[in-house]
Design an enzyme around this catalytic site. Structure first.
Site, PDB file in Angstrom:
ATOM      1  N   LYS A  88      89.016 -21.428 -89.088  1.00 13.31           N
ATOM      2  CA  LYS A  88      88.878 -22.687 -88.348  1.00 13.31           C
ATOM      3  C   LYS A  88      90.269 -23.192 -87.997  1.00 13.31           C
ATOM      4  O   LYS A  88      91.233 -22.881 -88.685  1.00 13.31           O
ATOM      5  CB  LYS A  88      88.158 -23.740 -89.214  1.00 13.31           C
ATOM      6  CG  LYS A  88      87.473 -24.817 -88.423  1.00 13.31           C
ATOM      7  CD  LYS A  88      86.101 -24.375 -87.919  1.00 13.31           C
ATOM      8  CE  LYS A  88      85.417 -25.462 -87.123  1.00 13.31           C
ATOM      9  NZ  LYS A  88      84.005 -25.158 -86.871  1.00 13.31           N
TER      10      LYS A  88
HETATM   11  P1  NAD Z   1      80.855 -33.117 -79.736  1.00 12.37           P
HETATM   12  O1  NAD Z   1      82.254 -33.638 -79.746  1.00 12.37           O
HETATM   13  O2  NAD Z   1      80.309 -32.447 -78.526  1.00 12.37           O
HETATM   14  O3  NAD Z   1      79.816 -34.298 -80.109  1.00 12.37           O
HETATM   15  C1  NAD Z   1      79.963 -35.100 -81.241  1.00 12.37           C
HETATM   16  C2  NAD Z   1      78.973 -36.265 -81.123  1.00 12.37           C
HETATM   17  O4  NAD Z   1      79.028 -37.044 -82.320  1.00 12.37           O
HETATM   18  C3  NAD Z   1      79.296 -37.222 -79.972  1.00 12.37           C
HETATM   19  O5  NAD Z   1      78.079 -37.755 -79.473  1.00 12.37           O
HETATM   20  C4  NAD Z   1      80.099 -38.331 -80.667  1.00 12.37           C
HETATM   21  O6  NAD Z   1      80.029 -39.569 -79.957  1.00 12.37           O
HETATM   22  C5  NAD Z   1      79.381 -38.409 -82.007  1.00 12.37           C
HETATM   23  N1  NAD Z   1      80.233 -38.866 -83.094  1.00 12.37           N
HETATM   24  C6  NAD Z   1      81.510 -38.510 -83.363  1.00 12.37           C
HETATM   25  N2  NAD Z   1      81.957 -39.143 -84.470  1.00 12.37           N
HETATM   26  C7  NAD Z   1      80.913 -39.900 -84.920  1.00 12.37           C
HETATM   27  C8  NAD Z   1      80.734 -40.770 -86.016  1.00 12.37           C
HETATM   28  N3  NAD Z   1      81.732 -41.003 -86.888  1.00 12.37           N
HETATM   29  N4  NAD Z   1      79.528 -41.367 -86.162  1.00 12.37           N
HETATM   30  C9  NAD Z   1      78.522 -41.141 -85.289  1.00 12.37           C
HETATM   31  N5  NAD Z   1      78.639 -40.329 -84.219  1.00 12.37           N
HETATM   32  C10 NAD Z   1      79.815 -39.715 -84.043  1.00 12.37           C
HETATM   33  O7  NAD Z   1      80.788 -32.148 -81.025  1.00 12.37           O
HETATM   34  P2  NAD Z   1      79.706 -31.025 -81.298  1.00 12.37           P
HETATM   35  O8  NAD Z   1      80.211 -29.736 -80.786  1.00 12.37           O
HETATM   36  O9  NAD Z   1      78.361 -31.518 -80.912  1.00 12.37           O
HETATM   37  O10 NAD Z   1      79.807 -30.918 -82.908  1.00 12.37           O
HETATM   38  C11 NAD Z   1      79.135 -31.825 -83.760  1.00 12.37           C
HETATM   39  C12 NAD Z   1      79.114 -31.248 -85.161  1.00 12.37           C
HETATM   40  O11 NAD Z   1      78.457 -29.983 -85.139  1.00 12.37           O
HETATM   41  C13 NAD Z   1      80.467 -30.984 -85.813  1.00 12.37           C
HETATM   42  O12 NAD Z   1      80.331 -31.160 -87.213  1.00 12.37           O
HETATM   43  C14 NAD Z   1      80.717 -29.513 -85.518  1.00 12.37           C
HETATM   44  O13 NAD Z   1      81.619 -28.913 -86.436  1.00 12.37           O
HETATM   45  C15 NAD Z   1      79.309 -28.979 -85.694  1.00 12.37           C
HETATM   46  N6  NAD Z   1      79.010 -27.703 -85.044  1.00 12.37           N
HETATM   47  C16 NAD Z   1      79.222 -27.526 -83.714  1.00 12.37           C
HETATM   48  C17 NAD Z   1      78.873 -26.320 -83.126  1.00 12.37           C
HETATM   49  C18 NAD Z   1      78.991 -26.096 -81.635  1.00 12.37           C
HETATM   50  O14 NAD Z   1      78.570 -25.029 -81.179  1.00 12.37           O
HETATM   51  N7  NAD Z   1      79.497 -27.028 -80.876  1.00 12.37           N
HETATM   52  C19 NAD Z   1      78.343 -25.284 -83.905  1.00 12.37           C
HETATM   53  C20 NAD Z   1      78.133 -25.506 -85.270  1.00 12.37           C
HETATM   54  C21 NAD Z   1      78.463 -26.730 -85.818  1.00 12.37           C
END
Ligand code: NAD
Length: 426
Positions: A116
């Site tokens: 990561k």
């Molecule tokens: P993103 O940046 O596209 O979206 C994040 C969302 O969460 C946004 O709507 C944001 O406004 C909201 N957010 C951020 N901080 C917040 C808080 N403190 N309280 C409430 N809402 C909050 O990110 P993403 O890619 O959707 O990733 C979200 C999570 O999923 C992360 O933990 C990431 O590591 C995990 N993840 C992502 C992927 C992927 O393919 N993108 C895969 C596996 C895991």
């Protein structure tokens, strides 16, 4: 065995994701009676790189940003894991996320280890030009340790297809030829995979479909609450809505909206895109992110960030199924309570593994130079998600442990087997 065990998970620092991850690791290692030599090797990352990244800002001044790449374990293949841009990202957080990638890749049985990256920056305050210069210099700093056979980055919070295209280009310029397989999550036109953008949300849909069968529920009767509306939360909400689920609440970082009769997710996401907020969306009540987590529902999908469910709010959470879209949304202390309450937990390393699974497909397609249609990608994703979900449930039943412990045990056992077979070069 000389494992330093965590007897009471409530004693660990709850908001430190690495400690939370290690509490689960230690418990699973103890139950597996993991050999002490393997334990010593597997509990620490292989490598951690910290870089200082000078960037010429639009003002003409140089600013220096701190960045990390942690390669947690490569016993099963090249490192795999996203890059996060955030003002508060820390090395400990990146370390935890890298370890989760090791266990996630092992649980879905794709031939990658875990890695990561993170850069301490505030992308919202930066121009596109500044972000491009930051990304290219960060990629240049990582050049010796990344590559299709070494470590393959992908997007994470605040990074996207454009970021991956810049990294791929920077790496390729240094290699003197185009190397698409150095990153995944690229634009489809540049060696990306069909279906990658939706993969994590689609994977969530597949495992939620399996989980509700255990409660004899069907989608139209199933009320879902989603925290987060980004790549994971927004897409999962849309796909669940399309599959007939009743999505009753959704949020972004500023707060959420709630309607017990269900929300038109297409309209809500359109409103968010157009106004950058859920505020003033008609026909709903507004809720804070804290209130949203405590709404009564059948399936709760925390899909925003870490540490959202802690010992402070876990008693107020009222769901039958917890499907962890984010990495580490539940602290180890809160997890104990879910187990006691009989909530069915689909742990992050299973629930959100759709992203890394299709990243694996992207890497395979890049190396073959032959690309699959989206329905082929989705069908293969479904096979892997459903099989992994069933593997974990069977493991939990046969070892009389909860699903999170089962997922860790299954993953650690696979990494341990490969490490033992390879031998420790000591
Ligand atoms: P993103 O940046 O596209 O979206 C994040 C969302 O969460 C946004 O709507 C944001 O406004 C909201 N957010 C951020 N901080 C917040 C808080 N403190 N309280 C409430 N809402 C909050 O990110 P993403 O890619 O959707 O990733 C979200 C999570 O999923 C992360 O933990 C990431 O590591 C995990 N993840 C992502 C992927 C992927 O393919 N993108 C895969 C596996 C895991």
């Amino acid at each position: 065995m000389a494992n330093p065990m965590v007897d009471d998970v409530r004693e660990i620092k709850e908001d430190n994701p690495f400690e939370s991850m290690m509490a689960h690791f230690d418990r699973a290692a103890q139950l597996l009676d993991l050999d002490p030599d393997l334990y010593a090797v597997m509990r620490v990352p292989n490598r951690e790189l910290k870089v200082y990244i000078p960037v010429r800002m639009d003002s003409g001044r140089i600013e220096v940003f701190e960045g990390y790449r942690v390669q947690h374990n490569s016993a099963r293949g090249p490192g795999k894991g996203g890059i996060r841009y955030a003002p508060d990202v820390t090395l400990d957080e990146v370390r935890a996320l890298a370890a989760w990638m090791t266990w996630k890749c092992a649980v879905v049985n794709v031939p990658f280890g875990g890695a990561k990256g993170g850069v301490v920056c505030d992308p919202i305050q930066m121009s596109i030009g500044e972000l491009e210069r930051l990304t290219r210099r960060y990629a240049a700093e990582l050049i010796d340790i990344i590559g299709p056979e070494k470590d393959v980055p992908a997007p994470d919070m605040n990074t996207n297809e454009q970021t991956m295209a810049w990294i791929m280009d920077t790496y390729s310029m240094h290699a003197r030829h185009t190397v698409t397989a150095v990153v995944t999550g690229k634009p489809v036109e540049l060696g990306g995979s069909a279906g990658r953008r939706e993969a994590t949300g689609r994977g969530l849909l597949f495992v939620i479909n399996e989980a509700i069968k255990r409660f004899k529920m069907i989608p139209p009767q199933t009320r879902v609450v989603v925290q987060g509306s980004g790549n994971v939360g927004g897409i999962a909400a849309r796909l669940l809505h399309e599959a007939g689920y009743k999505v009753v609440a959704i949020s972004d970082v500023h707060g959420g909206i709630y309607n017990p009769n269900g929300i038109d997710i297409y309209e809500a996401l359109k409103h968010l895109r157009e106004t950058r907020s859920f505020e003033e969306f008609p026909g709903v009540d507004t809720v804070t992110n804290q209130e949203l987590l405590e709404l009564e529902c059948d399936v709760l999908v925390p899909a925003a960030t870490e540490n959202q469910i802690t010992s402070h709010n876990v008693d107020s959470i009222r769901c039958k199924v917890l499907a962890e879209g984010a990495n580490g949304p539940t602290t180890a202390a809160a997890d104990e309570v879910f187990h006691d309450k009989g909530v069915f937990v689909i742990p992050d390393i299973v629930a959100n593994a759709g992203g890394v699974t299709v990243s694996y497909f992207e890497w395979v397609q890049d190396r073959m130079g032959y690309f699959w249609k989206e329905d082929v990608v989705n069908e293969r994703l479904q096979d892997i998600m459903v099989a992994s979900f069933n593997d974990v449930c069977k493991y939990a039943d046969s070892h009389a442990v909860d699903t999170r412990t089962a997922a860790y045990m299954l993953a650690i056992d696979r990494v341990a087997y490969d490490t033992r077979m390879r031998g420790i070069y000591a």
